[in-house]
Enzyme design. Sequence first.
Site, PDB file in Angstrom:
ATOM      1  N   HIS A  18       1.289  -7.278   7.157  1.00 44.58           N
ATOM      2  CA  HIS A  18       2.545  -6.624   6.765  1.00 44.58           C
ATOM      3  C   HIS A  18       3.743  -7.533   7.033  1.00 44.58           C
ATOM      4  CE1 HIS A  18      -0.029  -3.026   7.952  1.00 44.58           C
ATOM      5  NE2 HIS A  18       0.230  -2.784   6.684  1.00 44.58           N
ATOM      6  N   GLY A  47       0.066  -6.766  -0.620  1.00 47.32           N
ATOM      7  CA  GLY A  47      -0.911  -7.754  -0.178  1.00 47.32           C
ATOM      8  C   GLY A  47      -2.127  -7.814  -1.090  1.00 47.32           C
TER       9      GLY A  47
END
Length: 268
Positions: free
Chosen positions: A26, A136
Amino acid sequence: AQVAEWKAEGLTIGLTPTMGALHEGHMSLMERAVKECDRVVTSVFVNPIQFGPNEDYDNYPRDLEHDAAIAESKGVNVVFHPEPEEMYPKNYNTYVVMETLTDTLCGAKRPGHFRGVCTVVNKLFNIVQPDKAFFGQKDAQQLAIIMRMVKDLNFDIEIVGCPIIREADGLAKSSRNTYLSEDERQAALVLSRSLKIGKQLVEDGEKSAKAIKDAITAEINKEPLARIDYVDVVDFETITPVDEIKGTTLVAIAVYIGKTRLIDNFIA
Protein backbone atom coordinates in the site's frame (compact mmCIF):
# COMPACT_ATOMS: atom_id res chain seq x y z
CA ALA A 1 -15.99 19.91 0.12
CA GLN A 2 -12.23 19.41 0.44
CA VAL A 3 -11.95 17.94 -3.04
CA ALA A 4 -14.03 20.79 -4.52
CA GLU A 5 -11.66 23.28 -2.89
CA TRP A 6 -8.61 21.53 -4.35
CA LYS A 7 -10.21 21.33 -7.80
CA ALA A 8 -11.05 25.06 -7.68
CA GLU A 9 -7.33 25.66 -7.11
CA GLY A 10 -6.54 23.55 -10.19
CA LEU A 11 -4.84 20.80 -8.19
CA THR A 12 -4.73 17.16 -9.36
CA ILE A 13 -6.09 14.46 -7.06
CA GLY A 14 -4.87 10.89 -6.60
CA LEU A 15 -6.80 8.09 -4.90
CA THR A 16 -5.37 4.94 -3.32
CA PRO A 17 -8.32 2.68 -2.39
CA THR A 18 -7.47 0.21 0.40
CA MET A 19 -9.13 -2.03 2.97
CA GLY A 20 -6.60 -0.91 5.59
CA ALA A 21 -4.09 -3.11 7.45
CA LEU A 22 -1.61 -1.11 5.43
CA HIS A 23 1.77 -2.63 4.49
CA GLU A 24 4.64 -1.78 2.15
CA GLY A 25 2.52 -2.70 -0.90
CA HIS A 26 0.00 0.00 0.00
CA MET A 27 2.82 2.38 0.89
CA SER A 28 4.27 2.01 -2.62
CA LEU A 29 0.88 3.06 -4.07
CA MET A 30 0.77 6.11 -1.78
CA GLU A 31 4.33 7.10 -2.66
CA ARG A 32 3.54 6.86 -6.37
CA ALA A 33 0.33 8.88 -5.91
CA VAL A 34 2.12 11.59 -3.91
CA LYS A 35 4.78 11.79 -6.63
CA GLU A 36 2.26 12.07 -9.49
CA CYS A 37 -0.57 14.13 -7.93
CA ASP A 38 -0.87 17.42 -6.02
CA ARG A 39 -3.19 15.96 -3.37
CA VAL A 40 -3.80 12.34 -2.33
CA VAL A 41 -6.78 10.64 -0.69
CA THR A 42 -6.39 7.14 0.77
CA SER A 43 -9.62 5.30 1.49
CA VAL A 44 -9.63 2.77 4.34
CA PHE A 45 -12.80 0.71 4.08
CA VAL A 46 -13.30 -3.03 4.63
CA ASN A 47 -16.01 -3.48 2.02
CA PRO A 48 -18.65 -5.94 3.30
CA ILE A 49 -20.23 -6.63 -0.09
CA GLN A 50 -17.06 -8.14 -1.61
CA PHE A 51 -16.84 -10.89 1.04
CA GLY A 52 -18.68 -14.20 0.65
CA PRO A 53 -20.77 -15.76 3.46
CA ASN A 54 -17.90 -17.94 4.78
CA GLU A 55 -15.05 -15.50 4.17
CA ASP A 56 -13.04 -13.44 6.63
CA TYR A 57 -14.98 -10.14 6.80
CA ASP A 58 -15.36 -10.19 10.60
CA ASN A 59 -11.74 -11.24 11.18
CA TYR A 60 -10.14 -8.97 8.55
CA PRO A 61 -7.43 -6.92 10.32
CA ARG A 62 -8.53 -3.36 11.22
CA ASP A 63 -6.35 -0.69 12.84
CA LEU A 64 -7.28 2.83 11.73
CA GLU A 65 -4.75 4.53 14.01
CA HIS A 66 -1.90 2.49 12.50
CA ASP A 67 -3.20 3.09 8.96
CA ALA A 68 -3.65 6.85 9.44
CA ALA A 69 -0.11 7.19 10.84
CA ILE A 70 1.32 5.35 7.81
CA ALA A 71 -0.74 7.43 5.35
CA GLU A 72 0.39 10.65 7.02
CA SER A 73 4.04 9.56 6.99
CA LYS A 74 3.78 8.95 3.23
CA GLY A 75 2.39 12.43 2.50
CA VAL A 76 -1.28 11.49 2.06
CA ASN A 77 -3.57 14.50 2.65
CA VAL A 78 -6.84 12.81 3.64
CA VAL A 79 -7.82 9.38 4.93
CA PHE A 80 -11.43 8.61 3.98
CA HIS A 81 -12.84 6.06 6.43
CA PRO A 82 -16.62 5.71 6.05
CA GLU A 83 -18.80 3.36 8.09
CA PRO A 84 -20.54 0.52 6.18
CA GLU A 85 -23.95 2.12 6.95
CA GLU A 86 -22.74 5.31 5.28
CA MET A 87 -21.74 3.51 2.08
CA TYR A 88 -24.71 1.11 2.05
CA PRO A 89 -27.65 2.77 3.82
CA LYS A 90 -30.93 0.97 4.45
CA ASN A 91 -32.65 -0.09 1.21
CA TYR A 92 -29.40 0.21 -0.76
CA ASN A 93 -30.19 -1.33 -4.13
CA THR A 94 -27.68 -0.45 -6.87
CA TYR A 95 -24.73 -2.63 -7.88
CA VAL A 96 -22.20 -2.65 -10.72
CA VAL A 97 -21.89 -6.04 -12.41
CA MET A 98 -19.30 -6.90 -15.03
CA GLU A 99 -19.65 -9.68 -17.60
CA THR A 100 -16.94 -12.20 -18.67
CA LEU A 101 -13.86 -10.67 -17.00
CA THR A 102 -15.19 -11.94 -13.67
CA ASP A 103 -15.88 -15.51 -14.90
CA THR A 104 -12.41 -16.93 -14.24
CA LEU A 105 -9.66 -16.90 -11.57
CA CYS A 106 -10.88 -15.30 -8.30
CA GLY A 107 -14.19 -14.36 -9.95
CA ALA A 108 -15.04 -18.04 -10.49
CA LYS A 109 -13.96 -19.02 -6.97
CA ARG A 110 -15.55 -16.10 -5.09
CA PRO A 111 -19.06 -15.52 -6.51
CA GLY A 112 -20.20 -11.92 -6.09
CA HIS A 113 -16.74 -10.71 -5.08
CA PHE A 114 -16.17 -8.49 -8.10
CA ARG A 115 -19.73 -7.16 -8.00
CA GLY A 116 -18.74 -5.83 -4.57
CA VAL A 117 -15.39 -4.51 -5.82
CA CYS A 118 -16.86 -2.74 -8.88
CA THR A 119 -19.66 -1.21 -6.80
CA VAL A 120 -17.41 0.16 -4.06
CA VAL A 121 -14.79 1.45 -6.51
CA ASN A 122 -17.53 3.24 -8.47
CA LYS A 123 -18.73 4.84 -5.25
CA LEU A 124 -15.20 5.86 -4.24
CA PHE A 125 -14.59 7.37 -7.68
CA ASN A 126 -17.84 9.38 -7.43
CA ILE A 127 -17.10 10.54 -3.88
CA VAL A 128 -13.41 11.43 -4.32
CA GLN A 129 -13.47 12.50 -8.01
CA PRO A 130 -9.78 11.64 -8.54
CA ASP A 131 -7.75 12.34 -11.67
CA LYS A 132 -5.71 9.18 -11.09
CA ALA A 133 -6.33 6.03 -9.04
CA PHE A 134 -3.56 3.63 -8.02
CA PHE A 135 -3.96 -0.16 -7.76
CA GLY A 136 -1.46 -2.95 -7.11
CA GLN A 137 -0.67 -5.69 -9.64
CA LYS A 138 -0.91 -8.32 -6.90
CA ASP A 139 -4.70 -8.21 -7.45
CA ALA A 140 -4.16 -8.48 -11.20
CA GLN A 141 -7.70 -9.57 -12.10
CA GLN A 142 -9.07 -6.67 -10.05
CA LEU A 143 -6.70 -4.28 -11.88
CA ALA A 144 -7.84 -5.57 -15.30
CA ILE A 145 -11.52 -5.33 -14.26
CA ILE A 146 -11.18 -1.76 -12.99
CA MET A 147 -9.32 -0.70 -16.15
CA ARG A 148 -12.15 -2.19 -18.23
CA MET A 149 -14.87 -0.65 -16.05
CA VAL A 150 -13.32 2.82 -16.32
CA LYS A 151 -13.15 2.45 -20.11
CA ASP A 152 -16.67 1.01 -20.46
CA LEU A 153 -18.34 3.58 -18.18
CA ASN A 154 -16.37 6.59 -19.51
CA PHE A 155 -14.77 7.58 -16.23
CA ASP A 156 -12.31 10.43 -16.79
CA ILE A 157 -9.77 8.76 -14.50
CA GLU A 158 -6.36 7.31 -15.27
CA ILE A 159 -5.81 3.90 -13.65
CA VAL A 160 -2.19 3.37 -12.63
CA GLY A 161 -1.08 -0.24 -12.04
CA CYS A 162 1.83 -0.57 -9.60
CA PRO A 163 4.27 -3.50 -9.22
CA ILE A 164 3.92 -6.26 -6.62
CA ILE A 165 5.91 -5.50 -3.46
CA ARG A 166 7.52 -8.56 -1.85
CA GLU A 167 9.16 -9.52 1.41
CA ALA A 168 12.94 -10.11 1.22
CA ASP A 169 12.27 -13.86 0.83
CA GLY A 170 9.84 -13.37 -2.07
CA LEU A 171 6.41 -13.60 -0.38
CA ALA A 172 4.03 -11.03 -1.87
CA LYS A 173 2.95 -8.46 0.75
CA SER A 174 -0.65 -9.03 1.84
CA SER A 175 -2.80 -8.00 4.79
CA ARG A 176 -3.76 -11.68 5.06
CA ASN A 177 -0.15 -12.72 5.73
CA THR A 178 -0.86 -11.84 9.38
CA TYR A 179 -3.08 -14.95 9.56
CA LEU A 180 -0.12 -17.30 8.93
CA SER A 181 1.60 -19.28 11.68
CA GLU A 182 5.43 -19.54 11.56
CA ASP A 183 5.30 -22.88 9.71
CA GLU A 184 2.64 -21.57 7.32
CA ARG A 185 4.65 -18.41 6.67
CA GLN A 186 7.56 -20.62 5.57
CA ALA A 187 5.27 -22.83 3.49
CA ALA A 188 3.80 -19.73 1.76
CA LEU A 189 7.12 -19.19 -0.01
CA VAL A 190 6.03 -21.92 -2.41
CA LEU A 191 3.85 -19.34 -4.22
CA SER A 192 6.67 -17.05 -5.31
CA ARG A 193 9.02 -20.02 -5.81
CA SER A 194 6.63 -21.77 -8.20
CA LEU A 195 5.97 -18.54 -10.14
CA LYS A 196 9.71 -17.99 -10.48
CA ILE A 197 9.94 -21.41 -12.17
CA GLY A 198 7.07 -20.46 -14.51
CA LYS A 199 8.62 -17.09 -15.31
CA GLN A 200 11.98 -18.71 -16.08
CA LEU A 201 10.28 -21.08 -18.53
CA VAL A 202 8.66 -18.11 -20.31
CA GLU A 203 11.99 -16.26 -20.43
CA ASP A 204 13.61 -19.38 -21.88
CA GLY A 205 11.07 -19.32 -24.72
CA GLU A 206 8.33 -21.70 -23.50
CA LYS A 207 5.02 -20.71 -25.13
CA SER A 208 2.76 -23.52 -23.95
CA ALA A 209 0.37 -22.43 -21.19
CA LYS A 210 -0.08 -26.08 -20.18
CA ALA A 211 3.67 -26.62 -19.73
CA ILE A 212 3.91 -23.51 -17.54
CA LYS A 213 0.84 -24.49 -15.47
CA ASP A 214 2.17 -28.04 -15.02
CA ALA A 215 5.57 -26.80 -13.78
CA ILE A 216 3.99 -24.36 -11.31
CA THR A 217 1.50 -26.99 -10.09
CA ALA A 218 4.23 -29.60 -9.58
CA GLU A 219 6.25 -27.18 -7.43
CA ILE A 220 3.26 -26.18 -5.27
CA ASN A 221 2.30 -29.83 -4.77
CA LYS A 222 5.67 -30.47 -3.13
CA GLU A 223 4.55 -28.34 -0.16
CA PRO A 224 2.38 -30.38 2.28
CA LEU A 225 0.66 -27.31 3.79
CA ALA A 226 -0.37 -25.96 0.37
CA ARG A 227 -3.66 -26.66 -1.38
CA ILE A 228 -4.16 -25.23 -4.87
CA ASP A 229 -7.29 -23.20 -5.56
CA TYR A 230 -6.26 -22.42 -9.13
CA VAL A 231 -3.24 -22.11 -11.42
CA ASP A 232 -4.22 -20.32 -14.63
CA VAL A 233 -2.78 -18.61 -17.69
CA VAL A 234 -5.07 -15.94 -19.17
CA ASP A 235 -5.05 -12.96 -21.50
CA PHE A 236 -4.56 -9.93 -19.23
CA GLU A 237 -7.06 -7.72 -21.05
CA THR A 238 -9.95 -10.20 -21.26
CA ILE A 239 -9.02 -12.57 -18.36
CA THR A 240 -9.88 -15.54 -20.61
CA PRO A 241 -7.74 -18.71 -20.70
CA VAL A 242 -5.08 -18.96 -23.41
CA ASP A 243 -3.19 -21.96 -24.80
CA GLU A 244 0.00 -20.07 -25.52
CA ILE A 245 1.91 -17.07 -24.26
CA LYS A 246 1.40 -14.10 -26.60
CA GLY A 247 0.56 -10.44 -26.13
CA THR A 248 0.14 -9.51 -22.48
CA THR A 249 -0.43 -12.76 -20.59
CA LEU A 250 -1.24 -13.12 -16.90
CA VAL A 251 -0.02 -16.19 -15.01
CA ALA A 252 -2.01 -16.22 -11.76
CA ILE A 253 -2.30 -18.56 -8.79
CA ALA A 254 -4.41 -18.85 -5.65
CA VAL A 255 -3.24 -21.26 -2.96
CA TYR A 256 -4.53 -22.11 0.49
CA ILE A 257 -1.78 -22.30 3.10
CA GLY A 258 -3.66 -23.89 5.99
CA LYS A 259 -6.92 -21.90 6.07
CA THR A 260 -5.44 -18.74 4.52
CA ARG A 261 -5.99 -18.10 0.81
CA LEU A 262 -3.09 -16.27 -0.84
CA ILE A 263 -2.78 -15.00 -4.42
CA ASP A 264 0.22 -14.13 -6.55
CA ASN A 265 1.03 -13.69 -10.25
CA PHE A 266 3.35 -12.46 -12.93
CA ILE A 267 2.61 -10.76 -16.25
CA ALA A 268 4.46 -12.18 -19.25
